[in-house]
Design a protein around this motif. Structure first.
Motif, PDB file in Angstrom:
ATOM      1  N   GLU A  45       0.837  -1.200   0.000  1.00 24.39           N
ATOM      2  CA  GLU A  45       0.000   0.000   0.000  1.00 24.39           C
ATOM      3  C   GLU A  45       0.868   1.244   0.000  1.00 24.39           C
ATOM      4  N   LEU A  46       0.343   2.314  -0.540  1.00 26.40           N
ATOM      5  CA  LEU A  46       1.043   3.591  -0.545  1.00 26.40           C
ATOM      6  C   LEU A  46       0.222   4.606   0.239  1.00 26.40           C
ATOM      7  N   SER A  47       0.896   5.400   1.041  1.00 24.63           N
ATOM      8  CA  SER A  47       0.207   6.471   1.749  1.00 24.63           C
ATOM      9  C   SER A  47      -0.045   7.604   0.760  1.00 24.63           C
ATOM     10  N   GLU A  48      -0.894   8.529   1.150  1.00 23.05           N
ATOM     11  CA  GLU A  48      -1.174   9.676   0.287  1.00 23.05           C
ATOM     12  C   GLU A  48       0.098  10.489   0.052  1.00 23.05           C
ATOM     13  N   GLU A  49       0.930  10.584   1.077  1.00 23.70           N
ATOM     14  CA  GLU A  49       2.201  11.306   0.971  1.00 23.70           C
ATOM     15  C   GLU A  49       3.114  10.630  -0.056  1.00 23.70           C
ATOM     16  N   ASP A  50       3.168   9.291  -0.018  1.00 20.25           N
ATOM     17  CA  ASP A  50       3.986   8.554  -0.986  1.00 20.25           C
ATOM     18  C   ASP A  50       3.464   8.747  -2.414  1.00 20.25           C
ATOM     19  N   GLU A  51       2.137   8.775  -2.553  1.00 16.70           N
ATOM     20  CA  GLU A  51       1.547   8.990  -3.873  1.00 16.70           C
ATOM     21  C   GLU A  51       1.927  10.370  -4.417  1.00 16.70           C
ATOM     22  N   LEU A  52       1.881  11.375  -3.550  1.00 10.31           N
ATOM     23  CA  LEU A  52       2.246  12.732  -3.974  1.00 10.31           C
ATOM     24  C   LEU A  52       3.704  12.789  -4.406  1.00 10.31           C
ATOM     25  N   LYS A  53       4.576  12.158  -3.637  1.00 12.84           N
ATOM     26  CA  LYS A  53       6.000  12.138  -3.982  1.00 12.84           C
ATOM     27  C   LYS A  53       6.209  11.455  -5.331  1.00 12.84           C
ATOM     28  N   LEU A  54       5.507  10.361  -5.532  1.00 10.80           N
ATOM     29  CA  LEU A  54       5.619   9.604  -6.776  1.00 10.80           C
ATOM     30  C   LEU A  54       5.180  10.463  -7.963  1.00 10.80           C
ATOM     31  N   LEU A  55       4.048  11.152  -7.823  1.00  6.39           N
ATOM     32  CA  LEU A  55       3.556  11.999  -8.902  1.00  6.39           C
ATOM     33  C   LEU A  55       4.509  13.161  -9.172  1.00  6.39           C
ATOM     34  N   GLN A  56       5.018  13.757  -8.110  1.00 13.41           N
ATOM     35  CA  GLN A  56       5.964  14.859  -8.272  1.00 13.41           C
ATOM     36  C   GLN A  56       7.220  14.394  -8.998  1.00 13.41           C
ATOM     37  N   ARG A  57       7.691  13.204  -8.647  1.00 17.29           N
ATOM     38  CA  ARG A  57       8.885  12.663  -9.294  1.00 17.29           C
ATOM     39  C   ARG A  57       8.627  12.439 -10.786  1.00 17.29           C
ATOM     40  N   GLU A  58       7.450  11.928 -11.126  1.00 17.15           N
ATOM     41  CA  GLU A  58       7.115  11.684 -12.530  1.00 17.15           C
ATOM     42  C   GLU A  58       7.056  13.004 -13.317  1.00 17.15           C
ATOM     43  N   VAL A  59       6.471  14.021 -12.713  1.00 21.23           N
ATOM     44  CA  VAL A  59       6.395  15.335 -13.375  1.00 21.23           C
ATOM     45  C   VAL A  59       7.793  15.909 -13.546  1.00 21.23           C
ATOM     46  N   LYS A  60       8.592  15.827 -12.488  1.00 20.73           N
ATOM     47  CA  LYS A  60       9.953  16.370 -12.533  1.00 20.73           C
ATOM     48  C   LYS A  60      10.775  15.684 -13.628  1.00 20.73           C
ATOM     49  N   GLN A  61      10.654  14.366 -13.736  1.00 21.18           N
ATOM     50  CA  GLN A  61      11.397  13.622 -14.758  1.00 21.18           C
ATOM     51  C   GLN A  61      11.038  14.107 -16.151  1.00 21.18           C
ATOM     52  N   ARG A  62       9.750  14.348 -16.377  1.00 27.29           N
ATOM     53  CA  ARG A  62       9.326  14.784 -17.698  1.00 27.29           C
ATOM     54  C   ARG A  62       9.792  16.203 -18.008  1.00 27.29           C
ATOM     55  N   LYS A  63       9.750  17.066 -17.010  1.00 27.44           N
ATOM     56  CA  LYS A  63      10.210  18.439 -17.231  1.00 27.44           C
ATOM     57  C   LYS A  63      11.717  18.478 -17.494  1.00 27.44           C
ATOM     58  N   GLU A  64      12.466  17.665 -16.768  1.00 30.00           N
ATOM     59  CA  GLU A  64      13.919  17.605 -17.000  1.00 30.00           C
ATOM     60  C   GLU A  64      14.218  17.039 -18.377  1.00 30.00           C
ATOM     61  N   ALA A  65      13.478  16.016 -18.784  1.00 40.29           N
ATOM     62  CA  ALA A  65      13.670  15.435 -20.116  1.00 40.29           C
ATOM     63  C   ALA A  65      13.352  16.474 -21.188  1.00 40.29           C
ATOM     64  N   ALA A  66      12.292  17.253 -20.965  1.00 37.50           N
ATOM     65  CA  ALA A  66      11.913  18.288 -21.927  1.00 37.50           C
ATOM     66  C   ALA A  66      13.027  19.330 -22.062  1.00 37.50           C
ATOM     67  N   GLU A  67      13.624  19.713 -20.930  1.00 40.26           N
ATOM     68  CA  GLU A  67      14.736  20.675 -20.964  1.00 40.26           C
ATOM     69  C   GLU A  67      15.894  20.129 -21.792  1.00 40.26           C
ATOM     70  N   GLN A  68      16.191  18.850 -21.612  1.00 44.09           N
ATOM     71  CA  GLN A  68      17.284  18.230 -22.372  1.00 44.09           C
ATOM     72  C   GLN A  68      16.950  18.174 -23.861  1.00 44.09           C
ATOM     73  N   PHE A  69      15.711  17.851 -24.191  1.00 43.39           N
ATOM     74  CA  PHE A  69      15.308  17.802 -25.596  1.00 43.39           C
ATOM     75  C   PHE A  69      15.397  19.186 -26.231  1.00 43.39           C
ATOM     76  N   ILE A  70      14.988  20.213 -25.491  1.00 46.59           N
ATOM     77  CA  ILE A  70      15.064  21.581 -26.009  1.00 46.59           C
ATOM     78  C   ILE A  70      16.525  21.957 -26.262  1.00 46.59           C
ATOM     79  N   ALA A  71      17.392  21.590 -25.320  1.00 48.36           N
ATOM     80  CA  ALA A  71      18.823  21.890 -25.468  1.00 48.36           C
ATOM     81  C   ALA A  71      19.412  21.199 -26.706  1.00 48.36           C
ATOM     82  N   GLN A  72      18.855  20.047 -27.058  1.00 45.64           N
ATOM     83  CA  GLN A  72      19.343  19.302 -28.218  1.00 45.64           C
ATOM     84  C   GLN A  72      18.614  19.677 -29.503  1.00 45.64           C
TER      85      GLN A  72
END
Length: 149
Positions: A45-72
């Motif tokens: 099971e995941l707590s609500e706090e763990d779910e929020l962290k997981l979602l934030q991590r997924e968003v952060k990964q995509r934004k960082e990937a987007a920055e790298q794609f823009i740089a390239q």
């Protein structure tokens, strides 16, 4: 948890609409949830706090990937990553504005008795828990630095 049910409902809707961006985003969240639930010590099971962290991590990964794609110079790939981030952000609580974060951080600084940049760790510890899911960690850090200097 309710997040998992919400994801499944949105996944069905995206499949019916043949929305490939939404499908990719939702499947990534579903995979991350399943992975987190099966990790050692998770207990299935995941707590609500763990779910929020997981979602934030997924968003952060995509934004960082987007920055790298823009740089390239790969704008189309960056746009896809940002679109996925936007879909995942739907499941996060409404984000606080910079002004709201500043007010909250001033309260935390007073509460913990921070006076200089040396106390940044104390403030960040309390702030990341109190503002979890409501504000970006990078923004919290930047505002804390400016307030403690």
């Amino acid at each position: 948890m309710s997040l998992e049910k919400d994801i499944m409902e949105q996944l069905k809707t995206a499949m019916k609409a043949k929305d490939q961006v939404a499908l990719a985003s939702l499947r990534a969240i579903k995979t991350a949830i399943l992975k987190a639930k099966t990790e050692a010590g998770a207990g299935g099971e995941l707590s609500e706090e763990d779910e929020l962290k997981l979602l934030q991590r997924e968003v952060k990964q995509r934004k960082e990937a987007a920055e790298q794609f823009i740089a390239q110079g790969a704008q189309n790939m960056a746009d896809e990553e940002l679109a996925q981030a936007k879909i995942i952000e739907q499941f996060l609580p409404e984000q606080m504005s910079e002004e709201e974060v500043t007010v909250a951080l001033k309260e935390i600084i007073t509460q913990v008795g921070a006076e200089s940049p040396k106390d940044m760790g104390k403030v960040m510890g309390v702030a990341t828990k109190k503002l979890a899911g409501k504000a970006d960690g990078k923004m919290i850090s930047q505002i804390t630095k400016s307030l403690l200097n």
